[in-house]
Design an enzyme around this catalytic site. Structure first.
Site, PDB file in Angstrom:
ATOM      1  N   GLU A  90       0.584  -1.082  -0.010  1.00 36.98           N
ATOM      2  CA  GLU A  90       0.133   0.097   0.106  1.00 36.98           C
ATOM      3  C   GLU A  90       0.939   1.263  -0.029  1.00 36.98           C
ATOM      4  O   GLU A  90       0.701   2.151   0.773  1.00 36.98           O
ATOM      5  CB  GLU A  90      -1.268   0.007   1.182  1.00 36.98           C
ATOM      6  CG  GLU A  90      -1.769  -1.236   1.217  1.00 36.98           C
ATOM      7  CD  GLU A  90      -2.854  -1.295   2.174  1.00 36.98           C
ATOM      8  OE1 GLU A  90      -3.034  -0.290   2.977  1.00 36.98           O
ATOM      9  OE2 GLU A  90      -3.618  -2.467   2.337  1.00 36.98           O
ATOM     10  N   GLU A 128      -5.882 -10.649  -2.620  1.00 33.47           N
ATOM     11  CA  GLU A 128      -6.583 -10.581  -1.495  1.00 33.47           C
ATOM     12  C   GLU A 128      -8.124 -10.382  -1.797  1.00 33.47           C
ATOM     13  O   GLU A 128      -8.790  -9.779  -1.243  1.00 33.47           O
ATOM     14  CB  GLU A 128      -6.254  -9.317  -0.512  1.00 33.47           C
ATOM     15  CG  GLU A 128      -4.795  -9.441  -0.019  1.00 33.47           C
ATOM     16  CD  GLU A 128      -4.531  -8.255   0.887  1.00 33.47           C
ATOM     17  OE1 GLU A 128      -5.229  -7.628   1.401  1.00 33.47           O
ATOM     18  OE2 GLU A 128      -3.142  -7.904   0.815  1.00 33.47           O
TER      19      GLU A 128
HETATM   20  C1  XIL Z   1      -6.278  -7.151   7.412  1.00 36.96           C
HETATM   21  C2  XIL Z   1      -6.674  -8.356   8.097  1.00 36.96           C
HETATM   22  O1  XIL Z   1      -7.474  -9.018   7.302  1.00 36.96           O
HETATM   23  C3  XIL Z   1      -7.379  -7.934   9.211  1.00 36.96           C
HETATM   24  O2  XIL Z   1      -7.840  -9.066  10.110  1.00 36.96           O
HETATM   25  C4  XIL Z   1      -6.390  -6.978  10.263  1.00 36.96           C
HETATM   26  O3  XIL Z   1      -7.369  -6.658  11.275  1.00 36.96           O
HETATM   27  C5  XIL Z   1      -5.999  -5.952   9.489  1.00 36.96           C
HETATM   28  O4  XIL Z   1      -5.417  -6.233   8.291  1.00 36.96           O
HETATM   29  N1  XIL Z   1      -4.928  -5.042   2.679  1.00 36.96           N
HETATM   30  C6  XIL Z   1      -3.788  -5.917   3.416  1.00 36.96           C
HETATM   31  C7  XIL Z   1      -4.000  -6.893   4.484  1.00 36.96           C
HETATM   32  O5  XIL Z   1      -2.720  -5.877   2.924  1.00 36.96           O
HETATM   33  O6  XIL Z   1      -3.123  -7.141   5.335  1.00 36.96           O
HETATM   34  C8  XIL Z   1      -5.352  -6.521   5.488  1.00 36.96           C
HETATM   35  O7  XIL Z   1      -5.794  -7.308   6.234  1.00 36.96           O
HETATM   36  C9  XIL Z   1      -6.585  -5.933   4.521  1.00 36.96           C
HETATM   37  C10 XIL Z   1      -6.019  -4.896   3.709  1.00 36.96           C
END
Ligand code: XIL
Length: 355
Positions: A156, A263
């Site tokens: 990010e 994701e």
């Molecule tokens: C999220 C997890 O799913 C949650 O359980 C945690 O509380 C916060 O992070 N982008 C990402 C992930 O790269 O690491 C994030 O995951 C969601 C957004």
């Protein structure tokens, strides 16, 4: 945690809006289905947390359908780095062992992220800041060398609205671009075999952000950065126009690098003030967007299909269901709470099997 549908306002709890939510999606769940990993010609990934390893229902879905594992939390800096900047690998080791013990490829997530590490690195002189930045990356990557097939090295990096790069403690300490290049250089030196990803979200949902991300990829590659892959988180907004997803993945694929849909989830929750569509209509939009993503991924040359990863095994495992705006009915993933396939399973299986 950022809102992944920035162009949409949060749902206000107006009676009309809540009434329009309707009941859960109307499509009946599918029966027993073929293992995704057997249908797909590429790795199919899932995230999870060590607290789920003893959940029989979770294990059944994960070990039946998936061939790659991303620790949802345990390999992040907040799980490893102590306040004195010493490292605790207890939970990360547990995740690596789960992957090894179950024959799953392991994808490391995420070494450098704007949202973590500020406290432990606060107040350091530049020399110590830089040395400990390098040491963190080096020690984490080295520990799992030969076990992680790839890493999200920087997560990010692009500004929320796509207007340039984020600024944060890493960029302020080591430079906007330099902290990114440095992370990749150190990770590559620690594990030259690992595929090193730049990972971000809303790249399909917000074309401006996708364009800025790809310009960053180009800039890093031109500078000789050992950037080995492109990660698109794909937390999809089901209401984006047809073709937007395809356009981004096509442009991302043009670099010739492995691409990771890293994701995937697709919330049915509508953040617009009023949404008079039925649950079935929203589910149709959801299925259309996920189908487009999977088809666009499969349109990549086989050697560029790093993995197609969903951000959770069952709907109830989704971080979206832990969001304070969740209405308890969201179905953003491929399997429901009972482990039964949802229509998104069909959408993904159909596209991945076409390859
Ligand atoms: C999220 C997890 O799913 C949650 O359980 C945690 O509380 C916060 O992070 N982008 C990402 C992930 O790269 O690491 C994030 O995951 C969601 C957004």
């Amino acid at each position: 945690m950022p809102d992944f549908r920035l162009t949409r306002r949060h749902l206000l709890a107006s009676p009309l809006a809540l009434a329009a939510c309707g009941s859960a999606p109307s499509t009946p769940p599918l029966g027993p289905v073929s293992p995704l990993k057997d249908l797909a010609p590429c790795p199919v990934g899932v995230c999870g947390m060590s607290g789920q390893f003893d959940d029989a229902g979770w294990r059944d879905v994960v070990l039946t359908h998936f061939s790659q594992f991303t620790p949802e939390w345990e390999m992040k800096m907040e799980a490893i780095l102590r306040p004195d900047r010493s490292l605790d690998f207890t939970l990360a080791d547990r995740c690596a062992d789960f992957a090894t013990d179950n024959g799953l490829r392991l994808h490391g997530h995420a070494l450098i992220w704007y949202s973590q590490g500020a406290e432990a690195f606060a107040g350091l002189d530049r020399k110590t800041f830089a040395a400990d930045y390098d040491r963190y990356i080096r020690e984490v990557v080295t520990r799992y060398r030969g076990r992680t097939v790839g890493w999200d090295v920087v997560n990010e990096a692009v500004a929320e609205d796509g207007d340039g790069l984020r600024t944060h403690h890493w960029s302020e300490g080591l430079g906007d671009i330099d902290h990114i290049r440095r992370a990749f250089d150190v990770a590559h030196e620690a594990d030259p075999e690992s595929i090193l990803f730049l990972n971000d979200y809303n790249l399909e949902n917000l074309p401006r952000k996708g364009a800025t991300f790809l310009k960053l990829v180009e800039r890093l590659l031109k500078a000789g950065t050992p950037l080995g892959g492109i990660g698109s988180q794909s937390h999809l907004d089901i209401d984006i126009p047809d073709g937007q997803i395809t356009a981004f993945l096509r442009e991302a694929g043009a670099f010739g690098l492995p691409v990771h849909v890293s994701e995937l989830d697709a919330s049915l929750r509508s953040d617009s003030r009023i949404d008079l569509r039925s649950a079935g209509e929203r589910q149709a939009r959801q299925t259309a967007r996920v189908t487009e993503l999977a088809q666009a991924f499969m349109a990549l040359p086989p050697e560029q299909r790093y993995a197609f990863t969903v951000w959770g095994a069952r709907d109830t495992d989704s971080w979206l269901r832990r969001d304070e705006r969740d209405d308890g009915r969201d179905s953003p993933l491929l399997f429901d709470a009972s482990g039964t396939a949802t229509p998104l399973y069909d959408a993904v299986a159909g596209a991945l099997a076409s390859g």
